[in-house]
Every structure is written in C-alpha cells, then in structure tokens.
Design a protein around this motif. Structure first.
Motif, PDB file in Angstrom:
ATOM      1  N   LYS A  17      85.881 114.543 -25.035  1.00 39.79           N
ATOM      2  CA  LYS A  17      84.532 114.333 -24.529  1.00 39.79           C
ATOM      3  C   LYS A  17      84.554 114.003 -23.035  1.00 39.79           C
ATOM      4  N   TYR A  42      67.641 104.806 -26.571  1.00 44.64           N
ATOM      5  CA  TYR A  42      68.724 104.703 -25.588  1.00 44.64           C
ATOM      6  C   TYR A  42      68.300 103.775 -24.438  1.00 44.64           C
ATOM      7  N   THR A  57      77.151 106.687 -20.806  1.00 43.98           N
ATOM      8  CA  THR A  57      77.491 108.046 -21.233  1.00 43.98           C
ATOM      9  C   THR A  57      77.165 108.316 -22.690  1.00 43.98           C
ATOM     10  N   GLN A  58      76.833 107.290 -23.474  1.00 43.86           N
ATOM     11  CA  GLN A  58      76.677 107.491 -24.916  1.00 43.86           C
ATOM     12  C   GLN A  58      75.816 106.390 -25.531  1.00 43.86           C
ATOM     13  N   ARG A 107      71.748 112.065 -18.322  1.00 40.42           N
ATOM     14  CA  ARG A 107      72.354 110.739 -18.168  1.00 40.42           C
ATOM     15  C   ARG A 107      72.446 110.321 -16.701  1.00 40.42           C
ATOM     16  N   LYS A 136      83.487 108.294 -21.831  1.00 37.73           N
ATOM     17  CA  LYS A 136      83.138 108.506 -23.223  1.00 37.73           C
ATOM     18  C   LYS A 136      84.289 108.048 -24.101  1.00 37.73           C
TER      19      LYS A 136
END
Length: 228
Positions: free
Chosen positions: A219, A122, A91-92, A173, A214
């Motif tokens: 978030k 990423y 997710t991040q 994502r 997250k």
C-alpha cells in the motif's frame, strides 16, 4: 451522497451523544451500552468538555447476514491503535462510521464537515485525534453487510483492482490534510503540522519522516508512487 446526508443530520442533532447508523447494517444488542460506557470513561478521565469518540470492530457479513469474516480489522488488516496518531491516520480511516459513538464536545468543534473531507466519519475521527481522545471496543458490535451496493465496503486490497481509483484517493487525502491544517492550525502539534503540510504538498521524504504511512509495504508503494 452519504457524506453530505450525514453532515446535515449531525448538524441538526442536539443530543449529548450521537451515533451514525447506516440502514443496511445491523447493530448488536450491546453496541450502544458498551460504547457509551467507554465514551463516558474517556470523559471521566479527561473532562466532559473534551472531544471524545469510540468505535469498534465489525463482523463482515453478506446480504443474508451470513458471516464472511468474524473481524473487519483482520479482514482489512486494520490496526485500530492508528486512531491515536494523526500521521498514519492521514492515509487511512480505521473506524467505519456505523461503529462510532461521539460526544457533543466533538461535534461542536468538528462541524461543519468540510467539502474536502473524504467522508464524514473520516473527518470526525481525524478531528477527535487532533482535538481530544479516541478509544475502541475490541469486540465487534456491528454486522457490516456487503451486498454490492455499498457506498464504502470491506474489500481485500488488490493493487490491480485499486489502481484506477488510487490516484483519486491520494488526491482526496491530500486535500483533506490541507483543510485539516487550516481548520485546526492552532491545535496541531509541530509533528502533526509537519505531517499535514508534507502530505498536502506531496513532499514524499518529509511525509515518510513524519510517519505518514499506510499499514503495508504494498500500500505504501502504491500511495507514495501516486503522490504529486
């Protein structure tokens, strides 16, 4: 764009160690030395053929290199240890590419970068998490310049500012998780596979159980509310 430009350069490189340099940022003098030492320590522990990646914190600065925040991690509420766990990492991205140093073994297995990848850095971090080992430097090694034209920048989270783009971010994502599942099908653990499948398919309860979260409640509310 940045992703495809870096993808082409990474594919062209034959170096044993590779770092991604953004032209608007400033590397501090110890960046490569400390990163290489940390990366070679990983190789010494796990073998030179083990995909490895190292990243660091950043100092957030303005266009004139005046400090905005001494720590990008604190400024953005980043938890670098997430890089070791695929479920929350889905997710991040916690590692800006300008801080990364990676070995040849990672590039050999992570390339080519798929079109579904959110960004080159990423994808490399996700790949290192699945295939090998990730470490980080506690001190900032880069001045992260913010000037209004950044492809990706440091911005404090705001639900109102983020709503217009948040749905596209969630979809990106989900697509990235789906291609990760295909590319590394034989390398994923059962828990990692479940996390990728749950996110790709938009199964909220399964996502939560698999740890696809997250780093703040706000978030998570926004992210889960827009998953389809």
């Amino acid at each position: 764009g940045a992703k495809n430009s870096f993808a082409a350069l990474l594919a062209a490189s034959v170096a044993p160690y590779v770092a991604c340099g953004d032209q608007d940022d400033v590397w501090l003098p110890f960046k490569l030395q400390d990163s290489l030492a940390a990366l070679q320590a990983l190789e010494a522990s796990h073998g030179a053929n083990r995909p490895c990646l190292v990243f660091s914190d950043l100092v957030v600065v303005d266009a004139q290199l005046q400090a905005i925040a001494p720590s990008f991690w604190s400024y953005e509420h980043v938890q670098p240890q997430i890089a070791q766990y695929l479920s929350p990492l889905l997710t991040q991205n916690v590692a800006p590419g300008c801080t990364m140093l990676m070995n040849r073994a990672l590039l050999q297995q992570a390339l080519p970068i798929p079109s579904e990848a959110k960004m080159h850095d990423y994808w490399l971090l996700l790949s290192a998490c699945v295939l090998g080992n990730v470490s980080w430097l506690e001190r900032a090694s880069v001045y992260y310049r913010q000037h209004g034209g950044n492809q990706v920048g440091a911005k404090r989270f705001s639900i109102l500012r983020s709503l217009p783009r948040l749905r596209a971010e969630v979809v990106a994502r989900q697509q990235q998780a789906a291609v990760l599942l295909v590319r590394y099908a034989e390398r994923l653990s059962p828990t990692q596979r479940e996390a990728c499948e749950a996110l790709a398919q938009g199964r909220r309860l399964a996502m939560w159980r698999a740890g696809v979260k997250k780093n703040t409640l706000l978030k998570n509310v926004g992210f889960y509310g827009l998953v389809r």
